[in-house]
Write a protein that holds these residues in place. Structure first.
Motif, PDB file in Angstrom:
ATOM      1  N   ASP A   3     -32.954   0.394 -47.072  1.00 15.36           N
ATOM      2  CA  ASP A   3     -33.417  -0.457 -48.157  1.00 15.36           C
ATOM      3  C   ASP A   3     -34.312  -1.539 -47.554  1.00 15.36           C
ATOM      4  O   ASP A   3     -33.833  -2.500 -46.953  1.00 15.36           O
ATOM      5  CB  ASP A   3     -32.211  -1.075 -48.856  1.00 15.36           C
ATOM      6  CG  ASP A   3     -32.586  -1.996 -50.010  1.00 15.36           C
ATOM      7  OD1 ASP A   3     -33.766  -2.365 -50.145  1.00 15.36           O
ATOM      8  OD2 ASP A   3     -31.671  -2.353 -50.773  1.00 15.36           O
ATOM      9  N   ALA A   5     -36.129  -3.954 -48.806  1.00 16.85           N
ATOM     10  CA  ALA A   5     -35.927  -5.316 -49.302  1.00 16.85           C
ATOM     11  C   ALA A   5     -34.694  -5.950 -48.661  1.00 16.85           C
ATOM     12  O   ALA A   5     -34.712  -7.118 -48.279  1.00 16.85           O
ATOM     13  CB  ALA A   5     -35.803  -5.318 -50.824  1.00 16.85           C
ATOM     14  N   ARG A   6     -33.634  -5.171 -48.521  1.00 20.56           N
ATOM     15  CA  ARG A   6     -32.414  -5.680 -47.883  1.00 20.56           C
ATOM     16  C   ARG A   6     -32.664  -5.992 -46.414  1.00 20.56           C
ATOM     17  O   ARG A   6     -32.205  -7.005 -45.898  1.00 20.56           O
ATOM     18  CB  ARG A   6     -31.271  -4.665 -48.031  1.00 20.56           C
ATOM     19  CG  ARG A   6     -30.002  -5.085 -47.334  1.00 20.56           C
ATOM     20  CD  ARG A   6     -29.350  -6.277 -48.022  1.00 20.56           C
ATOM     21  NE  ARG A   6     -28.137  -6.621 -47.299  1.00 20.56           N
ATOM     22  CZ  ARG A   6     -27.822  -7.835 -46.902  1.00 20.56           C
ATOM     23  NH1 ARG A   6     -28.587  -8.858 -47.203  1.00 20.56           N
ATOM     24  NH2 ARG A   6     -26.713  -8.062 -46.237  1.00 20.56           N
ATOM     25  N   GLU A   7     -33.388  -5.137 -45.713  1.00 30.77           N
ATOM     26  CA  GLU A   7     -33.702  -5.383 -44.311  1.00 30.77           C
ATOM     27  C   GLU A   7     -34.570  -6.630 -44.164  1.00 30.77           C
ATOM     28  O   GLU A   7     -34.385  -7.411 -43.230  1.00 30.77           O
ATOM     29  CB  GLU A   7     -34.399  -4.170 -43.686  1.00 30.77           C
ATOM     30  CG  GLU A   7     -33.520  -2.951 -43.589  1.00 30.77           C
ATOM     31  CD  GLU A   7     -32.258  -3.182 -42.769  1.00 30.77           C
ATOM     32  OE1 GLU A   7     -32.305  -3.898 -41.764  1.00 30.77           O
ATOM     33  OE2 GLU A   7     -31.202  -2.631 -43.152  1.00 30.77           O
ATOM     34  N   ALA A   8     -35.490  -6.839 -45.099  1.00 32.33           N
ATOM     35  CA  ALA A   8     -36.325  -8.053 -45.057  1.00 32.33           C
ATOM     36  C   ALA A   8     -35.448  -9.288 -45.185  1.00 32.33           C
ATOM     37  O   ALA A   8     -35.668 -10.296 -44.504  1.00 32.33           O
ATOM     38  CB  ALA A   8     -37.367  -8.008 -46.172  1.00 32.33           C
ATOM     39  N   GLU A   9     -34.428  -9.220 -46.051  1.00 36.87           N
ATOM     40  CA  GLU A   9     -33.485 -10.344 -46.187  1.00 36.87           C
ATOM     41  C   GLU A   9     -32.714 -10.562 -44.892  1.00 36.87           C
ATOM     42  O   GLU A   9     -32.565 -11.687 -44.421  1.00 36.87           O
ATOM     43  CB  GLU A   9     -32.488 -10.069 -47.311  1.00 36.87           C
ATOM     44  CG  GLU A   9     -33.031 -10.234 -48.695  1.00 36.87           C
ATOM     45  CD  GLU A   9     -31.974  -9.905 -49.749  1.00 36.87           C
ATOM     46  OE1 GLU A   9     -30.761 -10.051 -49.457  1.00 36.87           O
ATOM     47  OE2 GLU A   9     -32.365  -9.493 -50.844  1.00 36.87           O
ATOM     48  N   LEU A  10     -32.212  -9.494 -44.313  1.00 41.46           N
ATOM     49  CA  LEU A  10     -31.420  -9.599 -43.089  1.00 41.46           C
ATOM     50  C   LEU A  10     -32.217 -10.186 -41.937  1.00 41.46           C
ATOM     51  O   LEU A  10     -31.705 -10.965 -41.143  1.00 41.46           O
ATOM     52  CB  LEU A  10     -30.888  -8.221 -42.675  1.00 41.46           C
ATOM     53  CG  LEU A  10     -29.799  -7.632 -43.549  1.00 41.46           C
ATOM     54  CD1 LEU A  10     -29.496  -6.196 -43.107  1.00 41.46           C
ATOM     55  CD2 LEU A  10     -28.539  -8.473 -43.488  1.00 41.46           C
ATOM     56  N   TYR A  11     -33.475  -9.791 -41.845  1.00 43.99           N
ATOM     57  CA  TYR A  11     -34.310 -10.249 -40.737  1.00 43.99           C
ATOM     58  C   TYR A  11     -35.152 -11.467 -41.113  1.00 43.99           C
ATOM     59  O   TYR A  11     -36.020 -11.871 -40.364  1.00 43.99           O
ATOM     60  CB  TYR A  11     -35.183  -9.098 -40.217  1.00 43.99           C
ATOM     61  CG  TYR A  11     -34.336  -8.055 -39.533  1.00 43.99           C
ATOM     62  CD1 TYR A  11     -33.890  -8.254 -38.243  1.00 43.99           C
ATOM     63  CD2 TYR A  11     -33.946  -6.905 -40.197  1.00 43.99           C
ATOM     64  CE1 TYR A  11     -33.081  -7.320 -37.613  1.00 43.99           C
ATOM     65  CE2 TYR A  11     -33.139  -5.956 -39.577  1.00 43.99           C
ATOM     66  CZ  TYR A  11     -32.716  -6.178 -38.284  1.00 43.99           C
ATOM     67  OH  TYR A  11     -31.921  -5.256 -37.670  1.00 43.99           O
ATOM     68  N   HIS A  12     -34.895 -12.034 -42.264  1.00 49.58           N
ATOM     69  CA  HIS A  12     -35.552 -13.258 -42.723  1.00 49.58           C
ATOM     70  C   HIS A  12     -37.069 -13.121 -42.779  1.00 49.58           C
ATOM     71  O   HIS A  12     -37.794 -14.040 -42.436  1.00 49.58           O
ATOM     72  CB  HIS A  12     -35.159 -14.455 -41.847  1.00 49.58           C
ATOM     73  CG  HIS A  12     -33.681 -14.606 -41.720  1.00 49.58           C
ATOM     74  ND1 HIS A  12     -32.897 -15.062 -42.751  1.00 49.58           N
ATOM     75  CD2 HIS A  12     -32.832 -14.316 -40.712  1.00 49.58           C
ATOM     76  CE1 HIS A  12     -31.636 -15.065 -42.377  1.00 49.58           C
ATOM     77  NE2 HIS A  12     -31.565 -14.621 -41.155  1.00 49.58           N
ATOM     78  N   ARG A  15     -41.555 -13.594 -47.724  1.00 46.30           N
ATOM     79  CA  ARG A  15     -41.886 -12.754 -48.866  1.00 46.30           C
ATOM     80  C   ARG A  15     -43.355 -12.824 -49.261  1.00 46.30           C
ATOM     81  O   ARG A  15     -43.825 -11.996 -50.016  1.00 46.30           O
ATOM     82  CB  ARG A  15     -41.042 -13.162 -50.079  1.00 46.30           C
ATOM     83  CG  ARG A  15     -39.600 -12.833 -49.917  1.00 46.30           C
ATOM     84  CD  ARG A  15     -39.448 -11.354 -49.804  1.00 46.30           C
ATOM     85  NE  ARG A  15     -38.091 -10.985 -50.114  1.00 46.30           N
ATOM     86  CZ  ARG A  15     -37.735  -9.759 -50.362  1.00 46.30           C
ATOM     87  NH1 ARG A  15     -38.607  -8.807 -50.358  1.00 46.30           N
ATOM     88  NH2 ARG A  15     -36.496  -9.485 -50.611  1.00 46.30           N
ATOM     89  N   GLU A  49     -42.691  -5.666 -48.410  1.00 45.99           N
ATOM     90  CA  GLU A  49     -41.635  -6.577 -47.949  1.00 45.99           C
ATOM     91  C   GLU A  49     -41.878  -7.038 -46.514  1.00 45.99           C
ATOM     92  O   GLU A  49     -41.054  -7.722 -45.912  1.00 45.99           O
ATOM     93  CB  GLU A  49     -40.262  -5.892 -48.013  1.00 45.99           C
ATOM     94  CG  GLU A  49     -39.814  -5.544 -49.400  1.00 45.99           C
ATOM     95  CD  GLU A  49     -40.379  -4.214 -49.882  1.00 45.99           C
ATOM     96  OE1 GLU A  49     -40.308  -3.969 -51.104  1.00 45.99           O
ATOM     97  OE2 GLU A  49     -40.899  -3.424 -49.074  1.00 45.99           O
TER      98      GLU A  49
END
Length: 93
Positions: A3, A5-12, A15, A49
């Motif tokens: 995912d 988008a989820r990986e972008a969140e995890l790795y900060h 956006r 992302e």
């Protein structure tokens, strides 16, 4: 399946493209002060992302959930980018 988008969140991952450009420019300026050239990842290898496109993932990345390691074709793209940066630096010297 990975995912993005989820990986972008995890790795900060930022956006917005403007935030990425500002961050990379700041890192490049700091590095340049020490004689280091930042080699940017080409835009056409990135998802919206700001993660590397899945087509450049290492073999078995999906099965292993590996979002870090990349493929030989991606390495070739980055080597061309690095060589271009070195040539530009040599011409500027």
């Amino acid at each position: 399946m990975i995912d993005a988008a989820r990986e972008a969140e995890l790795y900060h991952a930022p956006r917005e493209a403007g935030a990425v450009a500002r961050t990379l420019d700041a890192v490049a300026r700091v590095g340049a002060a020490d004689g280091v050239t930042l080699v940017h990842q080409p835009d056409d290898t990135l998802t919206p992302e700001l993660m590397t496109k899945a087509e450049f993932a290492a073999e078995s990345a999906r099965e292993n959930g590996d979002v870090v390691h990349k493929s030989p074709p991606f390495a070739a793209i980055m080597m061309r980018a690095a060589l271009g940066a070195l040539e530009a630096r040599a011409e500027a010297a």
